[in-house]
Design a protein around this motif. Structure first.
Motif, PDB file in Angstrom:
ATOM      1  N   MET A   1      10.061 108.680  63.638  1.00  0.00           N
ATOM      2  CA  MET A   1       8.830 108.390  64.386  1.00  0.00           C
ATOM      3  C   MET A   1       7.736 109.347  63.934  1.00  0.00           C
ATOM      4  O   MET A   1       7.990 110.424  63.411  1.00  0.00           O
ATOM      5  CB  MET A   1       9.137 108.576  65.873  1.00  0.00           C
ATOM      6  CG  MET A   1       8.227 107.823  66.806  1.00  0.00           C
ATOM      7  SD  MET A   1       8.247 106.036  66.568  1.00  0.00           S
ATOM      8  CE  MET A   1       6.768 105.725  65.713  1.00  0.00           C
ATOM      9  N   SER A   2       6.527 108.915  64.153  1.00  0.00           N
ATOM     10  CA  SER A   2       5.415 109.749  63.716  1.00  0.00           C
ATOM     11  C   SER A   2       5.474 111.081  64.461  1.00  0.00           C
ATOM     12  O   SER A   2       5.577 111.120  65.675  1.00  0.00           O
ATOM     13  CB  SER A   2       4.104 109.059  64.019  1.00  0.00           C
ATOM     14  OG  SER A   2       3.970 108.936  65.414  1.00  0.00           O
TER      15      SER A   2
ATOM     16  N   MET B   1       1.318 115.174  63.265  1.00  0.00           N
ATOM     17  CA  MET B   1       0.363 114.404  62.514  1.00  0.00           C
ATOM     18  C   MET B   1      -0.781 113.948  63.423  1.00  0.00           C
ATOM     19  O   MET B   1      -1.941 114.021  63.080  1.00  0.00           O
ATOM     20  CB  MET B   1       1.060 113.196  61.918  1.00  0.00           C
ATOM     21  CG  MET B   1       0.073 112.100  61.751  1.00  0.00           C
ATOM     22  SD  MET B   1       0.668 110.788  60.782  1.00  0.00           S
ATOM     23  CE  MET B   1      -0.741 109.748  60.907  1.00  0.00           C
TER      24      MET B   1
ATOM     25  N   ARG C   1      -4.782 115.013  63.103  1.00  0.00           N
ATOM     26  CA  ARG C   1      -5.836 114.024  63.067  1.00  0.00           C
ATOM     27  C   ARG C   1      -6.831 114.256  64.194  1.00  0.00           C
ATOM     28  O   ARG C   1      -8.045 114.192  63.999  1.00  0.00           O
ATOM     29  CB  ARG C   1      -5.232 112.625  63.174  1.00  0.00           C
ATOM     30  CG  ARG C   1      -6.227 111.574  62.713  1.00  0.00           C
ATOM     31  CD  ARG C   1      -5.670 110.189  62.790  1.00  0.00           C
ATOM     32  NE  ARG C   1      -6.530 109.396  63.657  1.00  0.00           N
ATOM     33  CZ  ARG C   1      -6.815 108.124  63.448  1.00  0.00           C
ATOM     34  NH1 ARG C   1      -6.299 107.483  62.428  1.00  0.00           N
ATOM     35  NH2 ARG C   1      -7.600 107.482  64.279  1.00  0.00           N
TER      36      ARG C   1
ATOM     37  N   PRO D   1      -1.866 107.776  65.547  1.00  0.00           N
ATOM     38  CA  PRO D   1      -2.810 106.663  65.745  1.00  0.00           C
ATOM     39  C   PRO D   1      -2.193 105.271  65.584  1.00  0.00           C
ATOM     40  O   PRO D   1      -2.930 104.305  65.417  1.00  0.00           O
ATOM     41  CB  PRO D   1      -3.809 106.915  64.632  1.00  0.00           C
ATOM     42  CG  PRO D   1      -2.974 107.468  63.512  1.00  0.00           C
ATOM     43  CD  PRO D   1      -1.878 108.254  64.166  1.00  0.00           C
ATOM     44  N   PHE D   2      -0.847 105.185  65.635  1.00  0.00           N
ATOM     45  CA  PHE D   2      -0.254 103.853  65.478  1.00  0.00           C
ATOM     46  C   PHE D   2      -0.257 103.092  66.796  1.00  0.00           C
ATOM     47  O   PHE D   2      -0.053 101.903  66.849  1.00  0.00           O
ATOM     48  CB  PHE D   2       1.149 103.969  64.879  1.00  0.00           C
ATOM     49  CG  PHE D   2       1.105 104.742  63.592  1.00  0.00           C
ATOM     50  CD1 PHE D   2       0.432 104.210  62.498  1.00  0.00           C
ATOM     51  CD2 PHE D   2       1.638 106.015  63.482  1.00  0.00           C
ATOM     52  CE1 PHE D   2       0.325 104.927  61.317  1.00  0.00           C
ATOM     53  CE2 PHE D   2       1.535 106.732  62.306  1.00  0.00           C
ATOM     54  CZ  PHE D   2       0.871 106.190  61.219  1.00  0.00           C
ATOM     55  N   LYS D   3      -0.464 103.828  67.868  1.00  0.00           N
ATOM     56  CA  LYS D   3      -0.703 103.192  69.171  1.00  0.00           C
ATOM     57  C   LYS D   3      -2.071 103.643  69.656  1.00  0.00           C
ATOM     58  O   LYS D   3      -2.494 104.758  69.357  1.00  0.00           O
ATOM     59  CB  LYS D   3       0.367 103.634  70.179  1.00  0.00           C
ATOM     60  CG  LYS D   3       1.686 102.935  69.963  1.00  0.00           C
ATOM     61  CD  LYS D   3       2.369 102.637  71.280  1.00  0.00           C
ATOM     62  CE  LYS D   3       3.593 101.792  71.042  1.00  0.00           C
ATOM     63  NZ  LYS D   3       4.813 102.408  71.565  1.00  0.00           N
TER      64      LYS D   3
ATOM     65  N   ALA E   1      -6.432  99.326  65.655  1.00  0.00           N
ATOM     66  CA  ALA E   1      -5.965  99.510  64.280  1.00  0.00           C
ATOM     67  C   ALA E   1      -5.892 101.001  64.004  1.00  0.00           C
ATOM     68  O   ALA E   1      -6.735 101.777  64.486  1.00  0.00           O
ATOM     69  CB  ALA E   1      -6.920  98.840  63.300  1.00  0.00           C
ATOM     70  N   ALA E   2      -4.873 101.376  63.247  1.00  0.00           N
ATOM     71  CA  ALA E   2      -4.624 102.804  63.035  1.00  0.00           C
ATOM     72  C   ALA E   2      -5.808 103.517  62.393  1.00  0.00           C
ATOM     73  O   ALA E   2      -5.996 104.722  62.584  1.00  0.00           O
ATOM     74  CB  ALA E   2      -3.373 102.982  62.179  1.00  0.00           C
ATOM     75  N   ALA E   3      -6.620 102.759  61.648  1.00  0.00           N
ATOM     76  CA  ALA E   3      -7.745 103.413  60.979  1.00  0.00           C
ATOM     77  C   ALA E   3      -8.947 103.599  61.899  1.00  0.00           C
ATOM     78  O   ALA E   3      -9.962 104.156  61.499  1.00  0.00           O
ATOM     79  CB  ALA E   3      -8.134 102.618  59.740  1.00  0.00           C
TER      80      ALA E   3
END
Lengths: 521, 202
Positions: B1-2, B6, B10, B69-71, B103-105
């Motif tokens: 998992m992230s 990280m 960010r 940032p995936f959620k 979106a993750a970005a």
């Protein structure tokens, strides 16, 4: 389905249960004067040909189709698979839509240019984790958006954990390109997640393909193929469960998948309400408002129209004058209660707020009428399943006592099977008829339904006779029942086809309640 | 998992970016870590011009999930706001990018800009607060003045809505709690009799 999959086009009649009772055409002109010569297994409207497939075989079908599209359009396997899912595995459509759509989101030609551009800088920053990575550590999806490999992995992992397979989109905020399977396979590194992803995407492939169906039983890994997919009965050869090829729920012809879903939902939702309304409310005999009597005596005064009437017989209250509070249709005990309540003059009347009460009441009565019959047949079906077991025991006993061999008693087993089959059919004719609009086609359908019903009741009675049973009469009844079952199903099919045309003409699908479906929704 | 690591790297970068960006004129005032914790932030935005929220300052409560940032971040209004897409009770926000369209970005800055834009153009067909949304659709002028009154009261907007202030004062004088009075009056479309019935049944 994919071209080149000829192996799977050959369909055999595997439907043992359906084929079991094929009325032989040797007997002519029976007592009801109908020639049964042309009734054979092929004409059975319930017959359905399909073949069962293993997991591996389904994978092969998928692979063949993907390869075909991939080669034809020069795409990656992942993009080809996504396109096929979107086009419900119609290879022709897939190729055509793609060519028409060349400028849309799947366009690899534009992506290919992006992919091949010469990269000047050797380092770049991933816009998800904000770390600078060498070019080797970056991965670009078909849409040209590039992020670092470890971000892709984390992202894919979190998406798969949410149950996604097909339909995972790019991480870029303005990009909705679906990520292809090959990309996921490359960048998702976690073993269990990868397995889960494969399961998810495989399931989507089967579900989006109208010619494929899977056994709904938990842990039964059996699949089915039909070149003419229809909402007909499939019997799983592994776990023996029986279900509808299209929707996977209990087999429900002559109702189509949508009708039966609507009916099941209605039965679930309305179970309490309808029984309450039917047992606690009545319509005012004068203005037809629905009235709930929540206490007091039987002398009611309608709040809407001020009409005074008797709750028990719904007659004008004036006719009750001499025998105050006693209605002649009342039973003795209740009459006594009513007299006792005479002192209580206050009567509470609540007209339920409805616009067209009589219409509502009619609709409710109609629903209850069909529901009751649906439930009756359901109940009979259960009882007759027991009967079937008894027949089985009886035959076993006779064989043990050397009163003939199994073949000699086969007709009894056949009769039982036919009885169950027709009973089930009858049960499902009620929701079908419920959603039919009034008119000649409904009258014809209900006539055929009544004929089958009476035949079945006779058949049921004859079978229950046991040893005294008249074999000739039984066989005549069986032929009659089979003939009528087919007539009923043919008519239902006809009605659905007409309804289909009506919809096409009216271009107003919501209006026709009895819809039809030959392909998976 | 992230790894949360990280996410934290960010977030630190995102905080720095908001700090140095000249977003002030766009309405992004600040983004700060709450008590030095990188998984719980506070954002401040301005009410957009030519809206009932103009001149107001709105505080956003931002929680960062470990999968960020995936959620998407969990964002709600800490300042009370009268808006069809924001719950008048909890401050929960109905915005697609905070749910399915994340979106993750995307960044917290883009989220704050989107929320500010949402203040300026409500989407009444996708409501978070049914009472507010129906008022927005049926009685736009009452909606505007209620939103303005809430902006003055809770978000320090300079404009005044005297008639509403008066009604509140009138009911406070009867001995009711001021913030209850404001909520109840707003939910009752500023009908004093109705509000009274709700606050003191029987």
């Amino acid at each position: 389905m994919a071209e080149g999959d000829d192996d799977y086009y050959d369909c055999y009649d595997d439907d043992a249960d359906e084929a079991d009772f094929a009325t032989t055409s040797e007997e002519l002109n029976l007592d009801f004067g109908v020639n049964l010569k042309n009734i054979d297994a092929d004409a059975d409207p319930e017959a359905f040909s399909y073949t069962s497939l293993t997991h591996e075989e389904v994978k092969q079908i998928i692979r063949t189709a993907v390869e075909f599209v991939r080669n034809k359009l020069n795409l990656s396997t992942g993009v080809a698979k996504n396109l096929l899912i979107e086009n419900r595995w119609n290879t022709e459509d897939t190729v055509q839509t793609f060519r028409q759509d060349e400028a849309s989101k799947h366009v690899p030609s534009a992506f290919a240019r992006l992919r091949n551009r010469t990269v000047s800088e050797s380092m770049s920053e991933c816009s998800v984790c904000y770390t600078t990575k060498t070019r080797d550590n970056m991965a670009e999806n078909t849409c040209g958006h590039s992020f670092c490999a470890s971000c892709w992995n984390s992202y894919l992992e979190s998406q798969v954990a949410e149950g996604k397979g097909f339909g995972i989109t790019c991480m870029d905020s303005k990009c909705d390109v679906n990520i292809g399977e090959d990309f996921v396979m490359e960048y998702l590194t976690d073993g269990p997640s990868l397995q889960k992803y494969e399961r998810n995407i495989f399931r989507t492939c089967v579900e989006s393909n109208p010619s494929l169906s899977h056994c709904p039983t938990n842990n039964c890994d059996n699949y089915f193929f039909s070149s003419q997919p229809d909402s007909k009965r499939v019997v799983c050869d592994k776990c023996q469960s029986s279900f509808c090829f299209v929707c996977g729920s209990e087999y429900h012809l002559p109702c189509c998948c949508r009708t039966i879903r609507q009916w099941w939902k209605k039965v679930m939702d309305d179970a309490d309400t309808s029984s309450y309304i039917s047992s606690h409310t009545k319509d005012c005999p004068n203005c037809e408002s629905s009235i709930e009597k929540n206490g007091g005596c039987n002398h009611l005064i309608c709040r809407q129209c001020k009409y005074e009437f008797c709750w028990v017989c719904l007659e004008d209250w004036k006719s009750h004058g001499a025998e105050y509070y006693v209605c002649n249709r009342f039973n003795a005990k209740k009459a006594a209660d009513a007299v006792a309540a005479a002192a209580e003059v206050a009567t509470v009347v609540i007209p339920l707020a409805v616009n067209k009460p009589n219409v509502r009441r009619l609709a409710l009565n109609k629903y209850l009428f069909y529901l009751e019959r649906w439930k009756n047949h359901e109940q009979s079906l259960r009882l007759e399943e027991n009967l079937m077991n008894q027949i089985h025991d009886r035959v076993q006993k006779k064989v043990q006592n050397r009163e003939g061999s199994l073949i000699d008693w086969q007709y009894l087993m056949d009769a039982g099977k036919l009885l169950l089959k027709c009973r089930r059919a009858l049960q499902y004719t009620y929701p079908f008829a419920y959603y039919l609009e009034d008119g000649p086609s409904r009258m014809l359908f209900e006539h055929l339904q009544a004929e089958l019903e009476s035949t079945i009741e006779n058949l049921s009675f004859t079978i229950e006779q046991g040893d005294k049973l008249d074999v000739a009469a039984l066989q005549a009844q069986m032929r009659s029942a089979e003939f009528r079952r087919r007539a009923l199903f043919r008519d239902a099919k006809e009605i659905k086809t007409t309804a289909a045309q009506a919809i096409l003409q009216a271009a107003e699908p919501q209006k026709t309640i009895c819809s039809f479906q030959t392909v998976r929704p | 998992m992230s790894a949360p690591n990280m996410a934290f790297n960010r977030i630190q970068r995102e905080l720095a970016e908001v700090a140095k960006a000249s977003d002030a004129e766009k309405g992004i005032v600040s983004l700060e870590a709450k008590d030095g914790r990188l998984d719980h932030l506070t954002g401040v935005i301005k009410g957009p011009p030519s809206s009932p929220y103009e001149g107001g300052t709105y505080v956003l409560d931002i929680k960062i999930p470990p999968e960020y940032p995936f959620k998407p971040p969990e964002v709600k209004f800490a300042t009370k706001v009268w808006h069809p897409n924001v719950s008048s009770v909890t401050g929960a926000i109905c915005l697609d990018i905070l749910r399915t369209n994340w979106a993750a970005a995307m960044t917290l800055r883009t989220v704050m800009i989107s929320i500010q834009a949402l203040l300026g153009s409500p989407v009444a067909d996708d409501p978070q607060d049914a009472v507010v949304a129906s008022q927005f659709k049926t009685n736009r002028s009452l909606f505007d003045s209620t939103a303005k009154y809430w902006a003055t009261t809770y978000a320090d907007a300079p404009s005044e809505v005297p008639e509403m202030k008066e009604k509140v004062a009138q009911m406070v004088a009867m001995g009711f709690n001021e913030s209850d009075v404001r909520d109840t009056l707003s939910w009752s479309g500023w009908d004093v009799a109705k509000a009274l019935e709700k606050l003191a049944p029987e």
